[in-house]
Design a protein around this motif. Structure first.
Motif, PDB file in Angstrom:
ATOM      1  N   THR A 199      71.724  23.148  87.121  1.00  0.00           N
ATOM      2  CA  THR A 199      71.385  22.455  85.876  1.00  0.00           C
ATOM      3  C   THR A 199      71.423  20.940  86.082  1.00  0.00           C
ATOM      4  O   THR A 199      71.735  20.195  85.172  1.00  0.00           O
ATOM      5  CB  THR A 199      72.369  22.852  84.754  1.00  0.00           C
ATOM      6  OG1 THR A 199      73.713  22.605  85.200  1.00  0.00           O
ATOM      7  CG2 THR A 199      72.213  24.309  84.383  1.00  0.00           C
ATOM      8  N   GLY A 200      71.096  20.501  87.276  1.00  0.00           N
ATOM      9  CA  GLY A 200      71.152  19.079  87.592  1.00  0.00           C
ATOM     10  C   GLY A 200      69.918  18.325  87.141  1.00  0.00           C
ATOM     11  O   GLY A 200      69.093  18.803  86.356  1.00  0.00           O
ATOM     12  N   ASP A 201      69.786  17.119  87.671  1.00  0.00           N
ATOM     13  CA  ASP A 201      68.687  16.226  87.281  1.00  0.00           C
ATOM     14  C   ASP A 201      67.322  16.834  87.552  1.00  0.00           C
ATOM     15  O   ASP A 201      66.397  16.664  86.758  1.00  0.00           O
ATOM     16  CB  ASP A 201      68.804  14.891  88.015  1.00  0.00           C
ATOM     17  CG  ASP A 201      69.977  14.051  87.512  1.00  0.00           C
ATOM     18  OD1 ASP A 201      70.473  14.341  86.402  1.00  0.00           O
ATOM     19  OD2 ASP A 201      70.377  13.120  88.231  1.00  0.00           O
ATOM     20  N   ILE A 202      67.162  17.522  88.683  1.00  0.00           N
ATOM     21  CA  ILE A 202      65.860  18.097  89.017  1.00  0.00           C
ATOM     22  C   ILE A 202      65.449  19.125  87.976  1.00  0.00           C
ATOM     23  O   ILE A 202      64.337  19.093  87.447  1.00  0.00           O
ATOM     24  CB  ILE A 202      65.891  18.723  90.438  1.00  0.00           C
ATOM     25  CG1 ILE A 202      66.058  17.632  91.478  1.00  0.00           C
ATOM     26  CG2 ILE A 202      64.636  19.549  90.694  1.00  0.00           C
ATOM     27  CD1 ILE A 202      66.338  18.134  92.880  1.00  0.00           C
ATOM     28  N   GLN A 203      66.352  20.030  87.655  1.00  0.00           N
ATOM     29  CA  GLN A 203      66.044  21.071  86.681  1.00  0.00           C
ATOM     30  C   GLN A 203      65.786  20.472  85.301  1.00  0.00           C
ATOM     31  O   GLN A 203      64.851  20.882  84.606  1.00  0.00           O
ATOM     32  CB  GLN A 203      67.187  22.094  86.610  1.00  0.00           C
ATOM     33  CG  GLN A 203      67.348  22.912  87.852  1.00  0.00           C
ATOM     34  CD  GLN A 203      68.161  22.225  88.945  1.00  0.00           C
ATOM     35  OE1 GLN A 203      68.532  21.062  88.854  1.00  0.00           O
ATOM     36  NE2 GLN A 203      68.428  22.950  90.011  1.00  0.00           N
ATOM     37  N   LEU A 204      66.596  19.527  84.914  1.00  0.00           N
ATOM     38  CA  LEU A 204      66.434  18.893  83.603  1.00  0.00           C
ATOM     39  C   LEU A 204      65.100  18.158  83.518  1.00  0.00           C
ATOM     40  O   LEU A 204      64.374  18.295  82.529  1.00  0.00           O
ATOM     41  CB  LEU A 204      67.599  17.927  83.357  1.00  0.00           C
ATOM     42  CG  LEU A 204      67.745  17.365  81.961  1.00  0.00           C
ATOM     43  CD1 LEU A 204      67.867  18.472  80.925  1.00  0.00           C
ATOM     44  CD2 LEU A 204      68.955  16.450  81.891  1.00  0.00           C
ATOM     45  N   THR A 205      64.735  17.431  84.549  1.00  0.00           N
ATOM     46  CA  THR A 205      63.462  16.710  84.571  1.00  0.00           C
ATOM     47  C   THR A 205      62.286  17.675  84.509  1.00  0.00           C
ATOM     48  O   THR A 205      61.338  17.476  83.743  1.00  0.00           O
ATOM     49  CB  THR A 205      63.361  15.821  85.828  1.00  0.00           C
ATOM     50  OG1 THR A 205      64.438  14.884  85.801  1.00  0.00           O
ATOM     51  CG2 THR A 205      62.032  15.082  85.881  1.00  0.00           C
ATOM     52  N   LEU A 206      62.330  18.737  85.319  1.00  0.00           N
ATOM     53  CA  LEU A 206      61.248  19.726  85.295  1.00  0.00           C
ATOM     54  C   LEU A 206      61.112  20.357  83.909  1.00  0.00           C
ATOM     55  O   LEU A 206      60.001  20.540  83.410  1.00  0.00           O
ATOM     56  CB  LEU A 206      61.493  20.811  86.345  1.00  0.00           C
ATOM     57  CG  LEU A 206      61.284  20.392  87.794  1.00  0.00           C
ATOM     58  CD1 LEU A 206      61.770  21.488  88.738  1.00  0.00           C
ATOM     59  CD2 LEU A 206      59.827  20.066  88.060  1.00  0.00           C
ATOM     60  N   ALA A 207      62.233  20.691  83.284  1.00  0.00           N
ATOM     61  CA  ALA A 207      62.197  21.313  81.961  1.00  0.00           C
ATOM     62  C   ALA A 207      61.620  20.362  80.914  1.00  0.00           C
ATOM     63  O   ALA A 207      60.955  20.802  79.972  1.00  0.00           O
ATOM     64  CB  ALA A 207      63.597  21.761  81.549  1.00  0.00           C
TER      65      ALA A 207
END
Length: 147
Positions: free
Chosen positions: A5-13
């Motif tokens: 649930t880090g920055d990559i996942q948050l940005t993609l979402a």
């Protein structure tokens, strides 16, 4: 998405249009905690959680046929109930799944009439049904043409 649930996942979402999220977990307590973080993250960015899939839910011995939940039981169902979503299905811990994916032929392609393919198809049907149920406006739905 990759686990976490880090920055990559948050940005993609946040940067993509998503009809919903399917949270995949295993029955172990640590994995369930990560799954809960995933549910909470998607809710914070207004992505509906379509449901939970519990991977490695049951192992069946290829020699004797004995089945047992070696990683625990009921975790996906418990999260689904606690977070007011659905258990879309459970997948077994099966060497065939790994072998199929490693060969580039997922189980639904390599053996579409198998029990394993049936599990995947049922999960897909339930996820698609949740997308339809969550859609309040028919214009959001893709137009499908069969020729």
């Amino acid at each position: 998405m990759p686990p976490g649930t880090g920055d990559i996942q948050l940005t993609l979402a946040q940067k993509t249009t998503l009809a919903g999220a399917v949270i995949v977990t295993t029955p172990q307590d640590l994995a369930l905690k990560d799954a809960i973080k995933g549910v909470e993250m998607f809710r914070k960015v207004s992505v509906p959680v379509l449901g939970i899939v519990e991977n490695m839910a049951l192992h069946t011995c290829s020699k004797c046929g004995h089945s047992e939940p070696i990683f625990g039981t009921g975790g996906g169902e418990r999260i689904a109930a606690e977070y007011d979503t659905h258990l879309l299905g459970e997948l077994p811990l099966a060497q065939k799944i790994r072998a199929d994916v490693d060969s580039g032929q997922p189980s639904v392609i390599s053996d579409p009439d198998s029990e394993i393919a049936g599990f995947y198809c049922e999960i897909a049907r339930k996820a698609a049904a949740q997308i339809w149920l969550n859609s309040s406006d028919d214009s959001d739905m893709p137009e499908i043409e069969i020729s």
